[in-house]
Enzyme design. Structure first.
Site, short mmCIF file in Angstrom:
data_model
loop_
_atom_site.label_atom_id
_atom_site.label_comp_id
_atom_site.label_asym_id
_atom_site.label_seq_id
_atom_site.Cartn_x
_atom_site.Cartn_y
_atom_site.Cartn_z
N CYS A 122 32.94 42.37 46.17
CA CYS A 122 32.29 43.55 46.75
C CYS A 122 30.80 43.68 46.44
CB CYS A 122 33.02 44.82 46.34
SG CYS A 122 33.22 45.02 44.57
N LYS A 195 44.95 48.79 39.35
CA LYS A 195 43.65 49.36 39.70
C LYS A 195 43.85 50.30 40.88
CE LYS A 195 38.96 48.34 41.16
NZ LYS A 195 37.96 47.32 41.44
N ARG A 205 29.56 52.52 42.03
CA ARG A 205 29.17 51.92 43.32
C ARG A 205 27.69 52.11 43.56
NH1 ARG A 205 34.67 53.38 46.73
NH2 ARG A 205 36.03 52.19 45.34
N ARG A 217 39.03 51.41 50.35
CA ARG A 217 39.75 50.33 49.68
C ARG A 217 41.26 50.59 49.60
NH1 ARG A 217 35.09 47.91 48.26
NH2 ARG A 217 33.74 48.62 46.57
N GLU A 233 53.09 45.62 39.86
CA GLU A 233 51.81 44.89 39.89
C GLU A 233 51.59 44.12 38.58
OE1 GLU A 233 49.53 44.07 41.89
OE2 GLU A 233 49.44 45.45 43.57
N LYS A 248 43.21 50.99 35.33
CA LYS A 248 41.90 51.51 35.71
C LYS A 248 42.04 52.50 36.85
CE LYS A 248 37.65 50.00 37.74
NZ LYS A 248 37.01 49.01 38.54
C1 PBG Z 1 34.68 46.26 41.94
C2 PBG Z 1 34.76 47.11 40.74
C3 PBG Z 1 34.73 48.51 40.71
C4 PBG Z 1 34.74 48.87 39.37
C5 PBG Z 1 34.81 47.70 38.62
N1 PBG Z 1 34.85 46.61 39.50
C6 PBG Z 1 34.59 49.53 41.74
C7 PBG Z 1 35.37 49.53 42.96
O1 PBG Z 1 36.49 49.03 43.04
O2 PBG Z 1 34.81 50.09 43.90
C8 PBG Z 1 34.68 50.29 38.88
C9 PBG Z 1 34.07 50.51 37.58
C10 PBG Z 1 33.64 51.89 37.29
O3 PBG Z 1 33.74 52.85 38.09
O4 PBG Z 1 33.15 52.06 36.17
N2 PBG Z 1 35.82 45.58 42.29
ZN ZN Z 2 35.45 44.62 44.31
#
Ligand code: PBG
Ligand code: ZN
Length: 323
Positions: A122, A195, A205, A217, A233, A248
């Protein structure tokens, strides 16, 4: 035994007693510091929603990593912000990509500090999705090969551990194969297993410049309403070869950490995400809460729920507060 024979307050009456019966101890050993790497020299762009955090050029990242290491923090996790993005995330696996350069610079100066890398598309795709886009669809299987390529490129640059955060199905196995085929069978995988599709990622972001340019997403990250699915998962990731599983965000998902702790004997990481950090910082700046006390209570609760390690933007503050 009941009151008045039994009085729980007896063991709370002194600091010494409270220390003796304390069940959870937050330690600097538990902390992993996320860092954002940008191209350039002497760059230190403040991230407005995350006070004290910056997009840092390699020279500054090494300095911050040195500070973290000096405080006893065992590891950092790197996120890259490339100068160019395209539909196939080609900057993500370049030999001299931003993360690859940052890894080698840190390992050269501070070999004992563990460098973990976030493996995802991303931050490197112009559409901002974590996978290859086919029309409006995120193409799972077309993404796997790229993820393995990114992980291998990080390992070649000297990364000590890779952490796939994309939530594509089958990615852990593909990354494990890629690493093994390239003589990196010793490199562990920390899988972002549970996640969730969370609004708590908002500040990140902005920091990583990785917001999706269309849609959201929801077709790959988990529904915040689901808990049993997290077990499924995590089970898949473990079978595919994950060494550490991650939950997360952390704070709204303490029940998930607790459930996974009951289900697996692998180490569990929890990501205390950007929005969780920003809320506490904002309340502190408004004078509404004691930021340091709330930080320590929050991190302790994540540990109490069953996490062995915590990825947190508070790592340096917490290391200082723990002393
Ligand atoms: C991307 C990613 C994200 C985070 C870690 N890796 C954001 C997302 O999925 O948009 C979030 C970390 C945070 O908010 O501290 N894959
Ligand atoms: Zn990502």
């Amino acid at each position: 035994m009941l009151f008045p024979d039994y009085r729980p307050r007896r063991l709370r009456q002194s600091k010494a007693f409270r220390r003796m019966v304390r069940e959870t101890e937050l330690s600097v050993n538990d902390l992993i510091l996320p860092l954002f790497a940008v191209e350039g020299k002497d760059v230190k762009n403040p991230i407005s929603s995350m006070p004290g955090h910056f997009q840092l050029s390699v020279d500054h990242i090494v300095q911050t990593a040195e500070e973290a290491h000096g405080l006893g923090i065992p590891a950092v996790i790197l996120f890259g912000i490339p100068s160019d993005k395209d539909s196939l995330a080609t900057q993500a696996y370049k030999k001299d990509g931003i993360v690859q350069k940052t890894i080698s610079a840190i390992k050269e100066r501070i070999p004992d500090l563990a460098v973990i890398t976030d493996v995802c598309l991303c931050g490197y795709t112009d559409h901002g999705h974590c996978g290859i886009v086919n029309g409006q669809i995120i193409d799972n299987d077309a993404t796997l090969d790229l993820l393995a390529k990114i992980a291998v490129s990080h390992a070649k640059a000297g990364a000590d551990m890779v952490a796939p955060s994309d939530m594509m199905d089958g990615r852990v196995a593909e990354i494990r194969d890629g690493l093994d085929e390239n003589n990196f069978s010793h490199i562990p995988i920390m899988a972002y297993s549970a996640k969730y599709c969370s609004a708590y990622y908002g500040p990140f972001r902005q920091a990583a410049e990785s917001a999706p340019q269309f849609g959201d997403r929801r077709t790959y990250q988990m529904d915040p309403a689901n808990a049993v699915e997290a077990i499924r998962e995590a089970t898949l990731d473990i079978e595919e070869g994950a060494d550490i599983i991650m939950v997360k965000p952390a704070l709204s998902y303490l029940d998930i950490i607790y459930r996974l702790r009951e289900e697996t004997d692998l180490p569990i990481a929890a990501y205390n995400v950007s929005g969780e950090f920003s809320m506490i910082k904002a309340a502190e700046q408004l004078g509404w809460m004691d930021g340091t006390a709330v930080m320590l209570e929050t991190l302790t609760s994540i540990k109490r729920a069953g996490a062995d390690m915590i990825l947190t933007y508070f790592a340096i503050d917490a290391a200082k507060a723990i002393g």
